[in-house]
Design an enzyme around this catalytic site. Structure first.
Site, PDB file in Angstrom:
ATOM      1  N   SER A 217       0.861  -1.176   0.000  1.00  8.87           N
ATOM      2  CA  SER A 217       0.000   0.000   0.000  1.00  8.87           C
ATOM      3  C   SER A 217       0.902   1.231   0.000  1.00  8.87           C
ATOM      4  CB  SER A 217      -0.866  -0.009   1.261  1.00  8.87           C
ATOM      5  OG  SER A 217      -1.449   1.270   1.474  1.00  8.87           O
ATOM      6  N   ARG A 218       0.316   2.378  -0.369  1.00 10.77           N
ATOM      7  CA  ARG A 218       1.058   3.636  -0.225  1.00 10.77           C
ATOM      8  C   ARG A 218       1.202   3.971   1.248  1.00 10.77           C
ATOM      9  NH1 ARG A 218      -2.545   7.649  -3.495  1.00 10.77           N
ATOM     10  NH2 ARG A 218      -4.074   6.526  -2.259  1.00 10.77           N
TER      11      ARG A 218
ATOM     12  N   HIS B 137      -3.036   1.570 -13.788  1.00  9.15           N
ATOM     13  CA  HIS B 137      -2.898   0.195 -14.283  1.00  9.15           C
ATOM     14  C   HIS B 137      -1.664   0.031 -15.177  1.00  9.15           C
ATOM     15  CE1 HIS B 137      -7.495  -0.733 -13.735  1.00  9.15           C
ATOM     16  NE2 HIS B 137      -6.859  -0.540 -12.601  1.00  9.15           N
TER      17      HIS B 137
ATOM     18  N   LYS C 111      -9.583  -4.452 -14.546  1.00  6.24           N
ATOM     19  CA  LYS C 111     -10.196  -3.867 -15.735  1.00  6.24           C
ATOM     20  C   LYS C 111     -10.564  -2.427 -15.467  1.00  6.24           C
ATOM     21  CE  LYS C 111     -13.822  -2.920 -14.680  1.00  6.24           C
ATOM     22  NZ  LYS C 111     -14.356  -2.033 -13.594  1.00  6.24           N
TER      23      LYS C 111
ATOM     24  N   ARG D  87     -14.114   6.385  -8.991  1.00  9.52           N
ATOM     25  CA  ARG D  87     -14.816   6.313 -10.282  1.00  9.52           C
ATOM     26  C   ARG D  87     -15.261   7.689 -10.780  1.00  9.52           C
ATOM     27  NH1 ARG D  87     -15.185   2.353  -7.222  1.00  9.52           N
ATOM     28  NH2 ARG D  87     -15.295   0.192  -7.890  1.00  9.52           N
TER      29      ARG D  87
ATOM     30  N   ASP E 162     -15.701   2.185 -15.915  1.00  7.99           N
ATOM     31  CA  ASP E 162     -15.994   1.327 -14.760  1.00  7.99           C
ATOM     32  C   ASP E 162     -16.944   0.175 -15.101  1.00  7.99           C
ATOM     33  OD1 ASP E 162     -15.628   0.814 -11.950  1.00  7.99           O
ATOM     34  OD2 ASP E 162     -17.758   1.252 -11.754  1.00  7.99           O
TER      35      ASP E 162
HETATM   36  N1  LIG Z   1     -13.450  -6.776 -11.374  1.00  6.56           N
HETATM   37  C1  LIG Z   1     -14.315  -6.222 -10.575  1.00  6.56           C
HETATM   38  O1  LIG Z   1     -15.313  -6.817 -10.173  1.00  6.56           O
HETATM   39  C2  LIG Z   1     -14.069  -4.826 -10.081  1.00  6.56           C
HETATM   40  C3  LIG Z   1     -14.926  -4.275  -9.126  1.00  6.56           C
HETATM   41  C4  LIG Z   1     -14.607  -3.017  -8.588  1.00  6.56           C
HETATM   42  C5  LIG Z   1     -13.490  -2.336  -9.060  1.00  6.56           C
HETATM   43  N2  LIG Z   1     -12.714  -2.891 -10.020  1.00  6.56           N
HETATM   44  C6  LIG Z   1     -11.523  -2.176 -10.513  1.00  6.56           C
HETATM   45  O2  LIG Z   1     -10.580  -2.171  -9.437  1.00  6.56           O
HETATM   46  C7  LIG Z   1      -9.846  -0.955  -9.414  1.00  6.56           C
HETATM   47  C8  LIG Z   1      -9.921  -0.334  -8.017  1.00  6.56           C
HETATM   48  O3  LIG Z   1     -11.270  -0.152  -7.664  1.00  6.56           O
HETATM   49  P1  LIG Z   1     -11.752  -0.240  -6.135  1.00  6.56           P
HETATM   50  O4  LIG Z   1     -13.226  -0.188  -6.165  1.00  6.56           O
HETATM   51  O5  LIG Z   1     -11.092  -1.384  -5.447  1.00  6.56           O
HETATM   52  O6  LIG Z   1     -11.168   1.136  -5.593  1.00  6.56           O
HETATM   53  P2  LIG Z   1     -10.814   1.513  -4.065  1.00  6.56           P
HETATM   54  O7  LIG Z   1     -11.650   0.713  -3.130  1.00  6.56           O
HETATM   55  O8  LIG Z   1     -10.880   2.984  -4.010  1.00  6.56           O
HETATM   56  O9  LIG Z   1      -9.317   1.017  -3.889  1.00  6.56           O
HETATM   57  C9  LIG Z   1      -8.289   1.474  -4.720  1.00  6.56           C
HETATM   58  C10 LIG Z   1      -6.962   1.244  -4.039  1.00  6.56           C
HETATM   59  O10 LIG Z   1      -5.948   1.765  -4.910  1.00  6.56           O
HETATM   60  C11 LIG Z   1      -4.949   2.402  -4.146  1.00  6.56           C
HETATM   61  N3  LIG Z   1      -4.627   3.715  -4.729  1.00  6.56           N
HETATM   62  C12 LIG Z   1      -3.480   4.048  -5.315  1.00  6.56           C
HETATM   63  N4  LIG Z   1      -3.491   5.311  -5.732  1.00  6.56           N
HETATM   64  C13 LIG Z   1      -4.687   5.810  -5.401  1.00  6.56           C
HETATM   65  C14 LIG Z   1      -5.285   7.087  -5.548  1.00  6.56           C
HETATM   66  N5  LIG Z   1      -4.644   8.092  -6.157  1.00  6.56           N
HETATM   67  N6  LIG Z   1      -6.522   7.269  -5.077  1.00  6.56           N
HETATM   68  C15 LIG Z   1      -7.200   6.269  -4.487  1.00  6.56           C
HETATM   69  N7  LIG Z   1      -6.676   5.015  -4.309  1.00  6.56           N
HETATM   70  C16 LIG Z   1      -5.427   4.804  -4.760  1.00  6.56           C
HETATM   71  C17 LIG Z   1      -5.458   2.530  -2.733  1.00  6.56           C
HETATM   72  O11 LIG Z   1      -4.603   1.760  -1.907  1.00  6.56           O
HETATM   73  P3  LIG Z   1      -3.416   2.425  -1.040  1.00  6.56           P
HETATM   74  O12 LIG Z   1      -3.613   3.925  -1.063  1.00  6.56           O
HETATM   75  O13 LIG Z   1      -3.616   1.830   0.298  1.00  6.56           O
HETATM   76  O14 LIG Z   1      -2.170   2.009  -1.708  1.00  6.56           O
HETATM   77  C18 LIG Z   1      -6.840   1.942  -2.711  1.00  6.56           C
HETATM   78  O15 LIG Z   1      -7.053   1.049  -1.675  1.00  6.56           O
HETATM   79  C19 LIG Z   1     -10.415  -0.097 -10.544  1.00  6.56           C
HETATM   80  O16 LIG Z   1      -9.597  -0.236 -11.676  1.00  6.56           O
HETATM   81  C20 LIG Z   1     -11.777  -0.724 -10.842  1.00  6.56           C
HETATM   82  O17 LIG Z   1     -12.158  -0.590 -12.206  1.00  6.56           O
HETATM   83  C21 LIG Z   1     -12.969  -4.120 -10.512  1.00  6.56           C
END
Ligand SMILES: NC(=O)c1ccc[n+]([C@@H]2O[C@H](COP(=O)([O-])OP(=O)(O)OC[C@H]3O[C@@H](n4cnc5c(N)ncnc54)[C@H](OP(=O)(O)O)[C@@H]3O)[C@@H](O)[C@H]2O)c1
Length: 322
Positions: A38-39, A81, A99, A165, A177
């Site tokens: 994580s950051r 990504h 994705k 998003r 998304d």
């Molecule tokens: N396949 C699926 O079913 C599915 C479902 C939802 C999302 N996704 C994809 O997964 C990815 C993340 O989505 P999520 O819903 O998991 O998001 P999230 O809950 O906001 O988590 C994103 C993570 O990325 C890290 N990060 C690094 N730089 C960041 C920034 N500038 N701002 C915010 N977070 C940052 C953060 O971890 P640290 O800061 O702790 O390093 C954070 O925990 C997206 O690409 C989305 O399209 C896929």
């Protein structure tokens, strides 16, 4: 017979989707989740405690430098990504990247070239493609006769105001998304790449599309209609042909599913899409199988997303060359 070897995975970004991925990962025989980065080290530690992960890193760079990690899962916002994938490949790690990999086709080409030259596996994490219900849907597709049209929708109501998003700087937006699933589903059912697309979007105050509707025309003349957004609840994939219709009720998440062929309900087996995806790429890394999704699929996705956004921005249809 599969070996008992395990791929040692590191998780980049302990957010929402990383937690969902790991929910059922413990029952994947060829997967060991050994590290999280994580950051913020405290966030990595909390995630590690929750999922029983032994190694904790306070930066993505530290995780990528960990010799105990064979492969990384990138669960960060969209704009990270590609850069993180390139860093991971340079560090000799296989990559499963969330994705959409990117909306820029040239980034897809660069990444898959880099993976191939280093003999590493790279896969875009369209988990929905790994489910038994999708396999069954595709087996049943010929029953509709000659395909006439495809309808794919994915929308949910966004209640948060600070979600990644909604952040234009992180490549947010409804097409990125959820619309990317509709593109993926339409391309799968059509069995081809679109030759022309048109899109219409509604852009919100943060500068990202809150909803998008699009038409994808395929070389055969078949047209797919996609609808995606953050302002209503809907998800389905429907194939309409000369002999009938085939509907997958919950194509992308597979949680509330079922298939309907004409007026008949078809039983489907449900399974955890995320675990299946991890098992598939881990088998490929171990040399015991092929990744379900590769370069061509990721490139088709990026080309179509890019064209849809260009069309939505200008109001003109965009042709995609051969
Ligand atoms: N396949 C699926 O079913 C599915 C479902 C939802 C999302 N996704 C994809 O997964 C990815 C993340 O989505 P999520 O819903 O998991 O998001 P999230 O809950 O906001 O988590 C994103 C993570 O990325 C890290 N990060 C690094 N730089 C960041 C920034 N500038 N701002 C915010 N977070 C940052 C953060 O971890 P640290 O800061 O702790 O390093 C954070 O925990 C997206 O690409 C989305 O399209 C896929």
């Amino acid at each position: 017979m599969p070996s008992s070897r395990k791929v040692r995975w590191g998780i980049l970004g302990p957010g929402g989707i990383s937690a969902r991925l790991l929910r059922d990962a413990g029952s994947a025989a060829n997967v060991a989740v050994v590290a999280v980065g994580s950051r913020d080290r405290a966030r990595a530690a909390a995630f590690a405690a929750r999922f029983g992960i032994p190694r904790i890193h306070g930066s993505y760079e530290a995780l990528l430098g960990d010799p105990e990690v064979d492969a990384v899962y990138i669960g960060t916002p969209n704009s990270l990504h590609h850069p993180l994938t390139m860093q991971a490949l340079a560090a000799g790690k296989h990559v499963l990247c969330e994705k959409p990999y990117s909306r820029h086709p040239e980034q897809v080409v660069e990444a898959f070239d880099a993976a191939a030259s280093r003999k590493l596996i790279l896969m875009e994490a369209f988990m929905w493609r790994h489910t038994p219900q999708v396999r069954r849907f595709m087996e049943l597709l010929p029953e509709v006769g000659e395909l006439q049209s495809i309808r794919a929708t994915f929308s949910f109501v966004m209640t948060k105001t600070n979600d990644v998003r909604l952040d234009a700087g992180l490549d947010g937006g409804a097409l990125m998304d959820v619309g990317c699933y509709c593109v993926s589903g339409s391309r799968l059912v059509a069995g081809a790449e679109p030759s022309r697309v048109s899109g219409e979007q509604v852009v919100g105050p943060t500068g990202v599309d809150l909803s998008i509707s699009g038409l994808l025309r395929f070389p055969s003349g078949l047209v797919a209609e996609i609808v995606a957004g953050f302002t209503s609840h809907h998800r389905q994939l429907e194939a309409i042909g000369t002999a009938g219709t085939l509907l997958l009720r919950d194509p992308w998440l597979g949680e509330d599913g079922g298939i309907r062929l004409g007026d008949r309900d078809i039983a489907v087996t449900s399974d955890d899409a995320y675990r299946l995806e991890l098992e598939n790429i881990s088998a490929a890394i171990l040399g015991e199988g092929q990744p379900l999704l590769g370069r061509d699929d990721a490139l088709g996705q990026a080309r179509t997303i890019d064209a849809l956004y260009r069309s939505a921005a200008t109001g003109a249809a965009v042709s995609l060359g051969a």
